[in-house]
Each structure stands twice: as C-alpha cells, then as structure tokens.
Write an enzyme that holds these catalytic residues in place. Structure first.
Site, PDB file in Angstrom:
ATOM      1  N   GLY A  10       0.870  -1.336  -0.172  1.00 53.69           N
ATOM      2  CA  GLY A  10       0.236  -0.011  -0.050  1.00 53.69           C
ATOM      3  C   GLY A  10       0.678   1.116  -0.240  1.00 53.69           C
ATOM      4  CB  ILE A  44       2.298   4.418   4.922  1.00 57.46           C
ATOM      5  CG1 ILE A  44       1.288   5.457   4.517  1.00 57.46           C
ATOM      6  CG2 ILE A  44       2.877   4.940   5.628  1.00 57.46           C
ATOM      7  CD1 ILE A  44       0.232   6.256   5.696  1.00 57.46           C
ATOM      8  CG  ASP A  98      -0.932  -6.366   0.581  1.00 58.37           C
ATOM      9  OD1 ASP A  98      -0.221  -4.685   1.103  1.00 58.37           O
ATOM     10  OD2 ASP A  98      -1.384  -6.184   0.224  1.00 58.37           O
ATOM     11  CB  THR A 112      -7.361  -4.534  -0.736  1.00 57.49           C
ATOM     12  OG1 THR A 112      -6.900  -3.607  -0.838  1.00 57.49           O
ATOM     13  CG2 THR A 112      -7.539  -5.778   0.687  1.00 57.49           C
ATOM     14  CB  THR A 165      -5.159   6.954  12.281  1.00 61.34           C
ATOM     15  OG1 THR A 165      -6.114   8.145  11.916  1.00 61.34           O
ATOM     16  CG2 THR A 165      -6.528   5.746  12.248  1.00 61.34           C
ATOM     17  CG  ASP A 166      -5.010  12.033  12.776  1.00 60.85           C
ATOM     18  OD1 ASP A 166      -6.120  11.236  12.095  1.00 60.85           O
ATOM     19  OD2 ASP A 166      -4.267  13.127  12.569  1.00 60.85           O
ATOM     20  CD  GLU A 167      -9.680   9.342  10.120  1.00 63.46           C
ATOM     21  OE1 GLU A 167     -10.722   9.123   9.803  1.00 63.46           O
ATOM     22  OE2 GLU A 167      -8.834   9.991   8.754  1.00 63.46           O
ATOM     23  CE1 TYR A 176      -8.328   3.850   8.411  1.00 69.60           C
ATOM     24  CE2 TYR A 176      -8.794   5.884   9.186  1.00 69.60           C
ATOM     25  CZ  TYR A 176      -8.204   4.952   8.997  1.00 69.60           C
ATOM     26  OH  TYR A 176      -6.427   4.949   9.021  1.00 69.60           O
ATOM     27  CB  ALA A 179     -12.692  -0.966  12.144  1.00 73.42           C
ATOM     28  CE  LYS A 180      -5.848   2.184  11.829  1.00 75.23           C
ATOM     29  NZ  LYS A 180      -4.673   0.475  10.563  1.00 75.23           N
ATOM     30  N   PRO A 237     -14.552  17.799  -6.174  1.00 71.44           N
ATOM     31  CG  PRO A 237     -14.515  15.725  -5.904  1.00 71.44           C
ATOM     32  CD  PRO A 237     -13.829  16.199  -6.223  1.00 71.44           C
ATOM     33  CG  ASN A 273      -9.963  20.100   3.673  1.00 71.57           C
ATOM     34  OD1 ASN A 273      -9.219  19.237   4.291  1.00 71.57           O
ATOM     35  ND2 ASN A 273     -10.913  19.375   3.871  1.00 71.57           N
TER      36      ASN A 273
END
Ligand code: NAD
Ligand code: DAU
Length: 363
Positions: free
Chosen positions: A19, A21, A42, A45, A146-148, A170, A173-174, A225, A269
C-alpha cells in the site's frame, strides 16, 4: 540499544507493504542496505499494488533481502508461519478510506479488527515459544494507527492518554484494533507499540484520497469535489516522515507505548486545494462544492512531544512535500492512469455521481 549498534530487528514482517505508506517504509528501509530482510504479506486489495515495490525488485541487492507473499492478515495459517520467522511485525494492513467505510463498513471490521487479532495471537504464540527457549526473543508488533481514533478535535491538540472517540466506521475499527493491541500487552505481555499518524501524503498514494484525487483530476481538467464548506482542518505528514517515525518507534519505543506522529502542518482543505492548483497552474473554477461526508470530523490535531522526546524529527515541510508529490504525479501518469481506469471508475460513480450532479461552483 543505540543507533550505532545497528538495528534491533533484522527480519521484519511488513503487512500491507504494497500500500501507500507500507511500500514507502519497505523502499526506504531496504535502500539503507544495512542487511535487514523484509517479508511483505499483502492481500492486494484494490489499494495494494505490486508496482509500489518495483524499485526494490529492480535492485538486485535489495531484491535479495525481500520476499512478497500474497495473503490475508485475517488468515491464521499464513500469518502463523510468517510471524514464526520474524523478529518484528509492522502492521500497515488495513482498509484505510473513510468514504469507503461509510459505503461498506464490513471489510473494515474484518481487516482492521479481526486481522489485528490474528496478528496478536501469532505474536502471543511466538512469545510462548521464546519463553520455552524455542526461539531467541519474542517478536515485537508495531500497530500503525491513526489520529482519527481521537475523533474530531475542535481546539487544542490530542495527547496519547486522551479518550478515544472515533466517529466513522473506519476510525471505530482502527480504535478497536488498538484496544486489542493494548489488551495483549496488559494480559499476555506481548511486546507491542502503536503509532497514531496524521494525514499522510506523497508519491504512490492511491488516487481516492484528497490530495492524489484532486491532483490527478486537475491534471485532466476534471471537477474537484470539495466536501461541505471545505474548512475542515487536517495535519499533513509527508509519507517518508511517517515511515521514518514508524521505524524509529519500532526501534526505540517503550513496550506498550503509544506515540502520536503529527505532521506539524495543519491546513484547511481549501488551503491545500489552493496550493495544489497553484502548482499545477489550474483554475479554482474546477472546484465544486458538494454534499458533505456524513459525520465528517472537523479537525484533527496531535501533540508530538512524546515522539520528540524519543528523538524523532520530521524532515519535510508541507510546501516541499506537496511540490514533490505533485511533480511525482505529473511525471508518473503510467502509475496512476491504469488505477483510475479500473475498479476505481465504479467507486467514483458511487461516491461522486449524485454529489457532482447536485454541486455548485465553490466560492
Ligand atoms: P492503503 O490503503 O494505501 O494500503 C493498505 C494495504 O493493506 C494495501 O496494500 C492492501 O492490499 C493491504 N491490505 C488490506 N487488507 C489486507 C488484509 N486483510 N491482509 C493483508 N493486506 C491487506 O493504506 P495506507 O494509506 O498506506 O495506510 C497504511 C496504514 O496506515 C493503515 O493501517 C492506516 O489505517 C494507517 N494510516 C494511514 C494514514 C493516511 O493518511 N494514509 C494516516 C494514519 C494512519
Ligand atoms: O488522519 C489520518 C487519516 O487520514 C488516515 O487514518 C486515513 O487512512 C486517511 O484516509 C486520511 O483520512 P481523511 O478522511 O482525513 O482523508 P481524505 O483524504 O479522505 O480527506 C481529507 C479531507 O478532505 C477530509 O476533510 C475530507 C476532504 N475531502 C476528501 C475527499 C476524498 C473532500 O473534500 N473531497 C474529497 O473528495
């Protein structure tokens, strides 16, 4: 162990290494020619691409220290054999795109939660073997998170001990994957470390995420978008800095430790889009204001003191990293054009057709 004593871990299993990273981590590490060996596991996907590892395969010295295995981290048989041979496991494997997690959450649970559990079980078995003297040392697992997991951070900056408040399938789940990792440290003493990286950008980035999507669309004069008001804020981290920080934590992180990896480049953004259009010499009129992402996190920001105290510093400014990234996409159409003409087209229609039909020119 000090830097001059050489790396602690000689044989690495890198999951998700085809992938964005993960492949940077593999390319950068093998290019150091320090004798370390890497096996990539891997599933390939839609986001996994063997072409991301072509520079390794093209270099005989690196290729001799590299092996590629196609397989699933949620498959205990495949994982068990590979973890048995590894000194450390670095887990990049994940479903990684928030918008896809909103369309189809299930794959995220399978890989980002159950897959992590399979890796942990294999490490637990190897730890037991080490305890019985059947191998020299137990493997270390580095979980790339992740920071998320902190959720939307309206003000200030998240520290590692803050509550996890994920808001998308997402990030939930992380976060679940991370909680499992910590539970295996506390309960079984498995040697784990976790990194929480911020929004990463750079070459070889699958063109579904903001920067590579907008750069490749803009090259073709297609619409861009922009969700909602475009004032959401992200902290941008150049990919080789993210990969380098992960390697640093693998080598030097405390067992059970969690480390934020900020980019130190917080931008709205709109600012990112303005900068990329400027570099490409394309007009703002390409930007369309479209319906927002449901549950869209407004802002991420992390405090990086713990990682800095461990001795890591990022090397790339956002301005330099963005310029290098854009120039890479301009020079490497042969990499991204085949991607955008395949499965991607169906995804793009599902994600954007109705949004763009109902869009307006962005102010
Ligand atoms: P990516 O989507 O580009 O790559 C994911 C890789 O994992 C692909 O090669 C894919 O084939 C592989 N994979 C997926 N499911 C698998 C499975 N079940 N078994 C084996 N391989 C599988 O992702 P990325 O952007 O490189 O992110 C890598 C990691 O870093 C992820 O864990 C992600 O959550 C985390 N992360 C990403 C960012 C970012 O901005 N991209 C930021 C912070 C953390
Ligand atoms: O913060 C780390 C995370 O960064 C990683 O854990 C994820 O794997 C990675 O995908 C990324 O998540 P984001 O959702 O922040 O990245 P994305 O590029 O999808 O979106 C960045 C911002 O741009 C976000 O505010 C949504 C917005 N956006 C994105 C797309 C794809 C748009 O306005 N339009 C778009 O078409």
């Amino acid at each position: 162990m000090t830097e001059s004593a050489g790396p602690r871990f000689e044989r690495l299993l890198v999951t998700g290494g085809a992938g964005f990273i993960g492949s940077c981590f593999v390319r950068d590490l093998l290019a150091r020619r320090d004798g370390r060996r890497i096996t990539v596991l891997d599933k390939l996907t839609y986001a996994g691409n063997p072409a991301n590892l072509a520079p390794v395969e093209a270099d005989p010295e690196q290729a001799a220290r590299f092996r590629f295995v196609v397989g699933d981290i949620a498959d205990p048989a495949a994982v068990g054999l590979l973890v048995a041979e590894a000194d450390a496991v670095v887990n990049f494997a994940a479903e990684s795109h928030v918008d896809r997690s909103i369309l189809d959450p299930e794959a995220f649970l399978r890989t980002d939660v159950l897959g992590v559990h399979v890796l942990l079980e294999a490490c637990r078995i190897e730890r037991e073997r080490a305890r019985k003297g059947e191998r020299t040392a137990a493997p270390r697992l580095l979980q790339v998170s992740t920071d998320e997991v902190y959720g939307s951070v309206e003000t200030g900056a998240s520290v590692e001990d803050d509550r996890l408040e994920p808001r998308s399938p997402y990030s939930a789940a992380k976060a679940a994957g991370e909680l499992l990792v910590n539970s295996y440290f506390v309960t079984y003493g498995v040697d784990v470390v976790t990194t929480r990286g911020s929004n990463t950008y750079g070459p070889y980035h699958y063109p579904e995420k903001l920067i590579p999507l907008f750069v490749t669309n803009a090259i073709d004069d297609q619409q861009l978008p922009l969700y909602g008001d475009g004032l959401q804020r992200r902290d941008w981290l150049y990919v080789s800095d993210h990969a380098g920080a992960i390697e640093h934590v693998l080598e030097h992180g405390e067992p059970g430790g969690v480390y934020n990896v900020p980019g130190e480049a917080e931008r709205a953004n709109r600012e990112v889009v303005t900068a990329l259009l400027e570099r490409l010499g394309k007009p703002w009129s390409l930007v369309r204001s479209v319906a927002d992402r449901p549950g869209h996190d407004r802002r991420y920001a992390m405090d990086g003191s713990r990682l800095a105290a461990l001795g890591w510093r990022n090397r790339t400014t956002f301005e330099d990293g963005l310029a290098a990234t854009i120039d890479w996409y301009v020079a490497n159409e042969a990499w991204w054009r085949p991607i955008k003409s395949g499965e991607f087209q169906d995804y793009y229609r599902r994600q954007y057709e109705a949004r763009l039909a109902g869009s307006r020119e962005a102010s």
